[in-house]
Motif scaffolding. Structure first.
Motif, PDB file in Angstrom:
ATOM      1  N   PHE A 169      16.750  68.564   9.624  1.00 24.65           N
ATOM      2  CA  PHE A 169      15.340  68.689   9.978  1.00 24.65           C
ATOM      3  C   PHE A 169      14.468  68.923   8.752  1.00 24.65           C
ATOM      4  O   PHE A 169      13.386  68.342   8.618  1.00 24.65           O
ATOM      5  CB  PHE A 169      15.150  69.826  10.985  1.00 24.65           C
ATOM      6  CG  PHE A 169      15.724  69.533  12.355  1.00 24.65           C
ATOM      7  CD1 PHE A 169      15.759  68.253  12.854  1.00 24.65           C
ATOM      8  CD2 PHE A 169      16.229  70.555  13.143  1.00 24.65           C
ATOM      9  CE1 PHE A 169      16.276  67.966  14.110  1.00 24.65           C
ATOM     10  CE2 PHE A 169      16.756  70.297  14.403  1.00 24.65           C
ATOM     11  CZ  PHE A 169      16.780  69.002  14.879  1.00 24.65           C
ATOM     12  N   ARG A 170      14.934  69.762   7.864  1.00 24.38           N
ATOM     13  CA  ARG A 170      14.143  70.046   6.670  1.00 24.38           C
ATOM     14  C   ARG A 170      14.022  68.807   5.788  1.00 24.38           C
ATOM     15  O   ARG A 170      12.982  68.569   5.169  1.00 24.38           O
ATOM     16  CB  ARG A 170      14.754  71.213   5.889  1.00 24.38           C
ATOM     17  CG  ARG A 170      14.663  72.541   6.623  1.00 24.38           C
ATOM     18  CD  ARG A 170      14.949  73.716   5.733  1.00 24.38           C
ATOM     19  NE  ARG A 170      13.905  73.904   4.731  1.00 24.38           N
ATOM     20  CZ  ARG A 170      13.831  74.967   3.930  1.00 24.38           C
ATOM     21  NH1 ARG A 170      14.730  75.924   4.015  1.00 24.38           N
ATOM     22  NH2 ARG A 170      12.858  75.072   3.050  1.00 24.38           N
TER      23      ARG A 170
ATOM     24  N   THR B  67      16.766  78.287   7.562  1.00 23.52           N
ATOM     25  CA  THR B  67      15.555  78.223   8.379  1.00 23.52           C
ATOM     26  C   THR B  67      14.373  78.840   7.645  1.00 23.52           C
ATOM     27  O   THR B  67      14.535  79.672   6.753  1.00 23.52           O
ATOM     28  CB  THR B  67      15.766  78.937   9.727  1.00 23.52           C
ATOM     29  OG1 THR B  67      14.678  78.632  10.605  1.00 23.52           O
ATOM     30  CG2 THR B  67      15.841  80.451   9.554  1.00 23.52           C
TER      31      THR B  67
ATOM     32  N   ILE C 139      19.768  72.337  10.512  1.00 22.91           N
ATOM     33  CA  ILE C 139      18.504  72.656   9.849  1.00 22.91           C
ATOM     34  C   ILE C 139      18.317  71.796   8.598  1.00 22.91           C
ATOM     35  O   ILE C 139      17.195  71.365   8.284  1.00 22.91           O
ATOM     36  CB  ILE C 139      18.449  74.153   9.523  1.00 22.91           C
ATOM     37  CG1 ILE C 139      18.272  74.950  10.816  1.00 22.91           C
ATOM     38  CG2 ILE C 139      17.329  74.474   8.535  1.00 22.91           C
ATOM     39  CD1 ILE C 139      18.486  76.435  10.670  1.00 22.91           C
TER      40      ILE C 139
ATOM     41  N   GLN D  91       7.055  71.524  14.016  1.00 20.56           N
ATOM     42  CA  GLN D  91       8.044  72.593  14.032  1.00 20.56           C
ATOM     43  C   GLN D  91       9.085  72.319  15.113  1.00 20.56           C
ATOM     44  O   GLN D  91       8.758  71.812  16.186  1.00 20.56           O
ATOM     45  CB  GLN D  91       7.368  73.946  14.311  1.00 20.56           C
ATOM     46  CG  GLN D  91       8.319  75.133  14.433  1.00 20.56           C
ATOM     47  CD  GLN D  91       7.555  76.441  14.580  1.00 20.56           C
ATOM     48  OE1 GLN D  91       7.303  77.133  13.598  1.00 20.56           O
ATOM     49  NE2 GLN D  91       7.177  76.784  15.797  1.00 20.56           N
ATOM     50  N   VAL D  92      10.334  72.658  14.822  1.00 22.47           N
ATOM     51  CA  VAL D  92      11.383  72.626  15.832  1.00 22.47           C
ATOM     52  C   VAL D  92      11.959  74.041  15.934  1.00 22.47           C
ATOM     53  O   VAL D  92      12.247  74.676  14.919  1.00 22.47           O
ATOM     54  CB  VAL D  92      12.481  71.597  15.497  1.00 22.47           C
ATOM     55  CG1 VAL D  92      13.120  71.854  14.147  1.00 22.47           C
ATOM     56  CG2 VAL D  92      13.538  71.584  16.586  1.00 22.47           C
ATOM     57  N   THR D  93      12.071  74.528  17.167  1.00 20.06           N
ATOM     58  CA  THR D  93      12.623  75.853  17.423  1.00 20.06           C
ATOM     59  C   THR D  93      13.969  75.690  18.111  1.00 20.06           C
ATOM     60  O   THR D  93      14.045  75.130  19.202  1.00 20.06           O
ATOM     61  CB  THR D  93      11.673  76.686  18.301  1.00 20.06           C
ATOM     62  OG1 THR D  93      10.406  76.804  17.638  1.00 20.06           O
ATOM     63  CG2 THR D  93      12.242  78.076  18.546  1.00 20.06           C
ATOM     64  N   LEU D  94      15.011  76.191  17.479  1.00 14.87           N
ATOM     65  CA  LEU D  94      16.370  76.014  17.985  1.00 14.87           C
ATOM     66  C   LEU D  94      16.722  77.160  18.927  1.00 14.87           C
ATOM     67  O   LEU D  94      16.650  78.333  18.547  1.00 14.87           O
ATOM     68  CB  LEU D  94      17.354  75.953  16.824  1.00 14.87           C
ATOM     69  CG  LEU D  94      17.042  74.897  15.754  1.00 14.87           C
ATOM     70  CD1 LEU D  94      18.115  74.890  14.681  1.00 14.87           C
ATOM     71  CD2 LEU D  94      16.885  73.520  16.381  1.00 14.87           C
TER      72      LEU D  94
ATOM     73  N   THR E 123      11.490  74.604  10.530  1.00  9.82           N
ATOM     74  CA  THR E 123      12.458  75.079  11.514  1.00  9.82           C
ATOM     75  C   THR E 123      12.272  76.568  11.819  1.00  9.82           C
ATOM     76  O   THR E 123      11.889  77.350  10.962  1.00  9.82           O
ATOM     77  CB  THR E 123      13.901  74.851  11.032  1.00  9.82           C
ATOM     78  OG1 THR E 123      14.080  75.525   9.784  1.00  9.82           O
ATOM     79  CG2 THR E 123      14.200  73.384  10.879  1.00  9.82           C
ATOM     80  N   SER E 124      12.577  76.906  13.068  1.00 11.69           N
ATOM     81  CA  SER E 124      12.558  78.299  13.525  1.00 11.69           C
ATOM     82  C   SER E 124      13.781  78.498  14.409  1.00 11.69           C
ATOM     83  O   SER E 124      14.186  77.589  15.143  1.00 11.69           O
ATOM     84  CB  SER E 124      11.267  78.591  14.303  1.00 11.69           C
ATOM     85  OG  SER E 124      11.251  79.931  14.768  1.00 11.69           O
TER      86      SER E 124
END
Length: 237
Positions: free
Chosen positions: A121-122, A147, A118, A88-91, A128-129
């Motif tokens: 990343f996807r 997201t 996003i 997971q990546v949190t922006l 993504t968060s």
């Protein structure tokens, strides 16, 4: 059960204070997972004052649960995430000199920018968060970025909790309901602690995951890391 992701930035801060490798971040992370944590969160910043970019690379080989990398999606951060491929990546829209995260995204004003980030990343298979204030409008607008989750910025709740827990949690309940209606997964983090986590868990619907670092490490100085992790897990059931 709501998942507990332990933010280990403070472990890296302690290590960096002496310039060596004590405490050993990788060993601490292995212990945290063995004690029952369901995820590890790191927030590398450009000045690398706590978590270093190399730590992210090294932790990818060690973490057995879920690796969550938080940060402002500047080009260097994007490149790091695409290299490491966390779960997971949190922006987070924090300035380079911010001591800690202090605001959520304006998901309407930044929609186009977030959509582009996003999408990358996807495409790489990373969940993504987006870090947001407890504002239903910002939560609903987050859906248009592509997201999969939002993370509620909980400093306001933590600050108001001692004097009026019911009032403190109301904006978060509304934001959580908006997330559910928008089909978004819900995370939360910032200044959550053993004192306030149970009420938050009880009152806020749709909660999937909390990320806790500063309070958890401070509490562990008195109560022990293994004990504190299990105290959080009990409160999150």
């Amino acid at each position: 059960m709501v998942r507990l992701s332990v933010n280990v930035n403070k472990i890296a801060t302690l290590r960096n204070a002496r310039g060596g490798n004590v405490p050993n971040l990788l060993e601490v992370v292995r212990d945290i997972e063995s004690f029952g944590a369901q995820g590890i969160t790191i927030h590398p910043r450009p000045d690398e004052r706590h978590i270093r970019y190399q730590d992210a690379r090294d932790l990818k080989k060690v973490v057995q649960t879920e690796l969550n990398i938080e940060g402002n999606p500047i080009p260097e951060f994007i490149d790091l995430v695409l290299e490491v491929l966390p779960d997971q990546v949190t922006l987070v829209p924090d300035a380079p000199d911010a001591i800690t995260s202090n605001a959520g995204w304006d998901t309407r004003a930044n929609r186009s920018f977030l959509q582009g980030v996003i999408a990358r990343f996807r495409e790489a298979g990373i969940r993504t968060s987006i870090f947001v204030d407890p504002d239903p409008d910002m939560v609903r607008a987050a859906r248009d970025t592509g997201t999969e989750r939002v993370e509620l910025y909980t400093e306001g709740y933590a600050r108001a909790f001692p004097s009026n827990p019911g009032e403190a949690v109301k904006p978060y309940v509304k934001a959580a309901l908006a997330a559910g209606e928008a089909g978004l997964g819900l995370n939360a983090g910032h200044d959550l602690s053993l004192e306030n986590i149970s009420f938050f868990r009880q009152e806020v619907p749709h909660l999937l995951e909390v990320s806790i670092g500063h309070a958890l490490i401070c509490e562990s100085l008195y109560l022990g890391l293994e004990n504190v992790i299990n105290m959080y897990k009990a409160r999150l059931r």
